[in-house]
Design an enzyme around this catalytic site. Structure first.
Site, PDB file in Angstrom:
ATOM      1  N   LYS A  62       0.837  -1.214   0.000  1.00 24.19           N
ATOM      2  CA  LYS A  62       0.000   0.000   0.000  1.00 24.19           C
ATOM      3  C   LYS A  62       0.866   1.256   0.000  1.00 24.19           C
ATOM      4  O   LYS A  62       0.674   2.163  -0.806  1.00 24.19           O
ATOM      5  CB  LYS A  62      -0.922   0.020   1.241  1.00 24.19           C
ATOM      6  CG  LYS A  62      -1.810  -1.194   1.380  1.00 24.19           C
ATOM      7  CD  LYS A  62      -2.716  -1.114   2.606  1.00 24.19           C
ATOM      8  CE  LYS A  62      -2.010  -1.089   3.939  1.00 24.19           C
ATOM      9  NZ  LYS A  62      -1.275  -2.329   4.274  1.00 24.19           N
ATOM     10  N   ARG A  99      -9.542   0.134   8.792  1.00 28.72           N
ATOM     11  CA  ARG A  99      -9.072  -1.231   9.048  1.00 28.72           C
ATOM     12  C   ARG A  99     -10.109  -2.049   9.799  1.00 28.72           C
ATOM     13  O   ARG A  99      -9.902  -3.222  10.052  1.00 28.72           O
ATOM     14  CB  ARG A  99      -7.815  -1.188   9.899  1.00 28.72           C
ATOM     15  CG  ARG A  99      -6.583  -1.249   9.069  1.00 28.72           C
ATOM     16  CD  ARG A  99      -5.401  -1.221   9.991  1.00 28.72           C
ATOM     17  NE  ARG A  99      -4.441  -0.357   9.415  1.00 28.72           N
ATOM     18  CZ  ARG A  99      -3.281  -0.763   8.924  1.00 28.72           C
ATOM     19  NH1 ARG A  99      -2.934  -2.005   8.977  1.00 28.72           N
ATOM     20  NH2 ARG A  99      -2.470   0.090   8.384  1.00 28.72           N
ATOM     21  N   ARG A 128      11.938  -5.880   5.114  1.00 27.95           N
ATOM     22  CA  ARG A 128      11.795  -4.451   4.784  1.00 27.95           C
ATOM     23  C   ARG A 128      12.788  -3.586   5.577  1.00 27.95           C
ATOM     24  O   ARG A 128      13.053  -3.836   6.755  1.00 27.95           O
ATOM     25  CB  ARG A 128      10.377  -3.974   5.097  1.00 27.95           C
ATOM     26  CG  ARG A 128      10.242  -2.449   4.911  1.00 27.95           C
ATOM     27  CD  ARG A 128       8.843  -1.971   4.935  1.00 27.95           C
ATOM     28  NE  ARG A 128       8.098  -2.420   6.095  1.00 27.95           N
ATOM     29  CZ  ARG A 128       6.799  -2.252   6.240  1.00 27.95           C
ATOM     30  NH1 ARG A 128       6.109  -1.638   5.313  1.00 27.95           N
ATOM     31  NH2 ARG A 128       6.180  -2.692   7.318  1.00 27.95           N
ATOM     32  N   ARG A 142      11.863  -1.335  10.963  1.00 27.70           N
ATOM     33  CA  ARG A 142      10.780  -0.876  11.840  1.00 27.70           C
ATOM     34  C   ARG A 142      10.635  -1.862  12.993  1.00 27.70           C
ATOM     35  O   ARG A 142      10.690  -3.070  12.780  1.00 27.70           O
ATOM     36  CB  ARG A 142       9.456  -0.842  11.055  1.00 27.70           C
ATOM     37  CG  ARG A 142       9.116   0.510  10.486  1.00 27.70           C
ATOM     38  CD  ARG A 142       7.940   0.499   9.544  1.00 27.70           C
ATOM     39  NE  ARG A 142       6.714  -0.159  10.006  1.00 27.70           N
ATOM     40  CZ  ARG A 142       5.567  -0.140   9.335  1.00 27.70           C
ATOM     41  NH1 ARG A 142       5.484   0.519   8.182  1.00 27.70           N
ATOM     42  NH2 ARG A 142       4.511  -0.761   9.781  1.00 27.70           N
ATOM     43  N   ARG A 175       0.479  -8.651  13.744  1.00 27.15           N
ATOM     44  CA  ARG A 175      -0.153  -7.746  12.767  1.00 27.15           C
ATOM     45  C   ARG A 175      -0.985  -8.527  11.747  1.00 27.15           C
ATOM     46  O   ARG A 175      -2.087  -8.112  11.398  1.00 27.15           O
ATOM     47  CB  ARG A 175       0.918  -6.930  12.039  1.00 27.15           C
ATOM     48  CG  ARG A 175       1.430  -5.780  12.876  1.00 27.15           C
ATOM     49  CD  ARG A 175       2.748  -5.276  12.370  1.00 27.15           C
ATOM     50  NE  ARG A 175       2.665  -4.643  11.075  1.00 27.15           N
ATOM     51  CZ  ARG A 175       3.714  -4.495  10.262  1.00 27.15           C
ATOM     52  NH1 ARG A 175       4.900  -4.957  10.610  1.00 27.15           N
ATOM     53  NH2 ARG A 175       3.570  -3.871   9.119  1.00 27.15           N
TER      54      ARG A 175
HETATM   55  P1  AP5 Z   1       4.841  -1.584   1.869  1.00 27.11           P
HETATM   56  O1  AP5 Z   1       4.515  -0.769   0.681  1.00 27.11           O
HETATM   57  O2  AP5 Z   1       5.547  -0.936   3.005  1.00 27.11           O
HETATM   58  O3  AP5 Z   1       3.543  -2.341   2.374  1.00 27.11           O
HETATM   59  P2  AP5 Z   1       2.289  -1.765   3.192  1.00 27.11           P
HETATM   60  O4  AP5 Z   1       1.085  -2.442   2.643  1.00 27.11           O
HETATM   61  O5  AP5 Z   1       2.308  -0.269   3.216  1.00 27.11           O
HETATM   62  O6  AP5 Z   1       2.633  -2.375   4.592  1.00 27.11           O
HETATM   63  P3  AP5 Z   1       2.783  -1.699   6.020  1.00 27.11           P
HETATM   64  O7  AP5 Z   1       3.546  -2.711   6.830  1.00 27.11           O
HETATM   65  O8  AP5 Z   1       3.322  -0.327   6.021  1.00 27.11           O
HETATM   66  O9  AP5 Z   1       1.325  -1.652   6.410  1.00 27.11           O
HETATM   67  P4  AP5 Z   1       0.756  -1.879   7.750  1.00 27.11           P
HETATM   68  O10 AP5 Z   1      -0.591  -1.927   7.258  1.00 27.11           O
HETATM   69  O11 AP5 Z   1       1.072  -3.006   8.638  1.00 27.11           O
HETATM   70  O12 AP5 Z   1       1.462  -0.715   8.584  1.00 27.11           O
HETATM   71  P5  AP5 Z   1       0.988   0.748   8.867  1.00 27.11           P
HETATM   72  O13 AP5 Z   1       2.176   1.589   8.794  1.00 27.11           O
HETATM   73  O14 AP5 Z   1      -0.202   1.120   8.055  1.00 27.11           O
HETATM   74  O15 AP5 Z   1       5.706  -2.847   1.354  1.00 27.11           O
HETATM   75  C1  AP5 Z   1       6.265  -3.780   2.257  1.00 27.11           C
HETATM   76  C2  AP5 Z   1       7.624  -4.277   1.715  1.00 27.11           C
HETATM   77  O16 AP5 Z   1       7.414  -4.984   0.510  1.00 27.11           O
HETATM   78  C3  AP5 Z   1       8.625  -3.167   1.386  1.00 27.11           C
HETATM   79  O17 AP5 Z   1       9.898  -3.633   1.718  1.00 27.11           O
HETATM   80  C4  AP5 Z   1       8.497  -2.995  -0.133  1.00 27.11           C
HETATM   81  O18 AP5 Z   1       9.708  -2.550  -0.709  1.00 27.11           O
HETATM   82  C5  AP5 Z   1       8.145  -4.392  -0.570  1.00 27.11           C
HETATM   83  N1  AP5 Z   1       7.246  -4.435  -1.727  1.00 27.11           N
HETATM   84  C6  AP5 Z   1       6.140  -3.656  -1.941  1.00 27.11           C
HETATM   85  N2  AP5 Z   1       5.547  -4.004  -3.094  1.00 27.11           N
HETATM   86  C7  AP5 Z   1       6.278  -5.028  -3.618  1.00 27.11           C
HETATM   87  C8  AP5 Z   1       6.153  -5.814  -4.804  1.00 27.11           C
HETATM   88  N3  AP5 Z   1       5.156  -5.639  -5.689  1.00 27.11           N
HETATM   89  N4  AP5 Z   1       7.075  -6.786  -5.014  1.00 27.11           N
HETATM   90  C9  AP5 Z   1       8.097  -6.986  -4.128  1.00 27.11           C
HETATM   91  N5  AP5 Z   1       8.267  -6.256  -2.992  1.00 27.11           N
HETATM   92  C10 AP5 Z   1       7.365  -5.300  -2.735  1.00 27.11           C
HETATM   93  O19 AP5 Z   1       0.478   0.627  10.380  1.00 27.11           O
HETATM   94  C11 AP5 Z   1       1.397   0.422  11.433  1.00 27.11           C
HETATM   95  C12 AP5 Z   1       0.628   0.311  12.743  1.00 27.11           C
HETATM   96  O20 AP5 Z   1      -0.120   1.534  12.991  1.00 27.11           O
HETATM   97  C13 AP5 Z   1      -0.428  -0.788  12.819  1.00 27.11           C
HETATM   98  O21 AP5 Z   1       0.141  -2.055  13.148  1.00 27.11           O
HETATM   99  C14 AP5 Z   1      -1.330  -0.247  13.929  1.00 27.11           C
HETATM  100  O22 AP5 Z   1      -0.743  -0.412  15.194  1.00 27.11           O
HETATM  101  C15 AP5 Z   1      -1.369   1.243  13.610  1.00 27.11           C
HETATM  102  N6  AP5 Z   1      -2.450   1.623  12.693  1.00 27.11           N
HETATM  103  C16 AP5 Z   1      -2.306   2.162  11.448  1.00 27.11           C
HETATM  104  N7  AP5 Z   1      -3.501   2.373  10.892  1.00 27.11           N
HETATM  105  C17 AP5 Z   1      -4.428   1.972  11.792  1.00 27.11           C
HETATM  106  C18 AP5 Z   1      -5.859   1.928  11.785  1.00 27.11           C
HETATM  107  N8  AP5 Z   1      -6.577   2.356  10.729  1.00 27.11           N
HETATM  108  N9  AP5 Z   1      -6.480   1.450  12.879  1.00 27.11           N
HETATM  109  C19 AP5 Z   1      -5.788   1.031  13.957  1.00 27.11           C
HETATM  110  N10 AP5 Z   1      -4.430   1.028  14.023  1.00 27.11           N
HETATM  111  C20 AP5 Z   1      -3.767   1.502  12.948  1.00 27.11           C
END
Ligand code: AP5
Length: 217
Positions: free
Chosen positions: A13, A88, A127, A160, A171
């Site tokens: 994402k 979410r 990552r 991270r 997660r």
């Molecule tokens: P990346 O693009 O970083 O993936 P992502 O989907 O953004 O994953 P995140 O881990 O950032 O999402 P998340 O949902 O757990 O964390 P968030 O920060 O939102 O890609 C991942 C890796 O894959 C990278 O290394 C990239 O280079 C690689 N990659 C990408 N695409 C690729 C491809 N096509 N091929 C190969 N490699 C690829 O949330 C963190 C925390 O915040 C949560 O755990 C929670 O505690 C809190 N939080 C956030 N939002 C909420 C909410 N709405 N409600 C409650 N708590 C929340």
């Protein structure tokens, strides 16, 4: 254009949202980034969410909804946005509908980036992120030109805390069922577009761009 990116942790994402938001000139609103910024700045919000983030647990709905409501009220979000990581949960999805309805708006696209769990585990544990600008890399799948150094700004790359094996497992557990429910919720309303998130980053990008432009050829 009011867009939501749906997908499990590691689905890509954030990687896709940065470029899509730039191309379509809409703000990229990522709740995870907002929480991490608050943590780094040691604000009261940052202190409140610290433990949830470190353990991989979802932050309570009430707090998250309040944060998004405030962010969507900013002038740059009045003419469109790309939400990454929100909603979410079903209560968050319903709250988002209410916020938009108050402004006579509605979501235009919900794109679900689908990736297998085995691939997600590999992506998350490998990552690395830039400690300064937040750019994303991977130890094998998306390497920087110089090991441990950000291509964009030259700062150090770090892991991270929630990408360690234990929080990654939490997660995925926290999000698996909820993401499925959200996909059903939006599919029932004819809003869901499914994107194969497993191909190379450029291919996924092209598929998202086609979906946003309504090009089904
Ligand atoms: P990346 O693009 O970083 O993936 P992502 O989907 O953004 O994953 P995140 O881990 O950032 O999402 P998340 O949902 O757990 O964390 P968030 O920060 O939102 O890609 C991942 C890796 O894959 C990278 O290394 C990239 O280079 C690689 N990659 C990408 N695409 C690729 C491809 N096509 N091929 C190969 N490699 C690829 O949330 C963190 C925390 O915040 C949560 O755990 C929670 O505690 C809190 N939080 C956030 N939002 C909420 C909410 N709405 N409600 C409650 N708590 C929340």
């Amino acid at each position: 254009m009011q867009v939501v990116f749906l997908g499990l942790p590691g689905a890509g994402k954030g990687t896709q949202a940065v470029s899509i938001a730039e191309e379509f000139r809409i703000p990229h609103i990522a709740t995870g980034d907002m929480f991490r910024e608050a943590q780094a700045a040691k604000t009261p919000l940052g202190k409140e969410v610290q433990e949830y983030l470190d353990r991989g647990l979802l932050v309570p709905d009430e707090l998250t909804i309040r944060l998004v409501r405030h962010r969507l009220g900013q002038p740059d979000a009045r003419h469109g946005f790309l939400l990454d990581g929100f909603p979410r949960t079903l209560p968050q999805a319903k709250a988002l509908d209410d916020m938009l309805a108050e402004e006579n708006l509605a979501l235009t696209h919900v794109l679900y980036l689908e990736v297998s769990q085995a691939e997600l585990l590999q992506r998350l544990t490998g990552r690395r992120v830039c400690s300064a600008c937040g750019a994303n890399y991977h130890v094998t799948l998306h390497q920087p030109r110089i090991e441990g150094t950000c291509d964009r700004c030259g700062s150090a790359l770090i892991q991270r805390p929630d990408d360690r094996p234990e929080p990654v497992t939490v997660r995925l557990q926290e999000n698996l069922e909820r993401t499925g429910m959200l996909a059903e919720f939006y599919e029932a309303r004819g809003l869901l577009g499914k994107i194969d998130g497993e191909g190379p980053i450029g291919h996924v990008y092209d598929e998202i761009r086609r979906a946003l432009r309504g090009d089904h050829s």
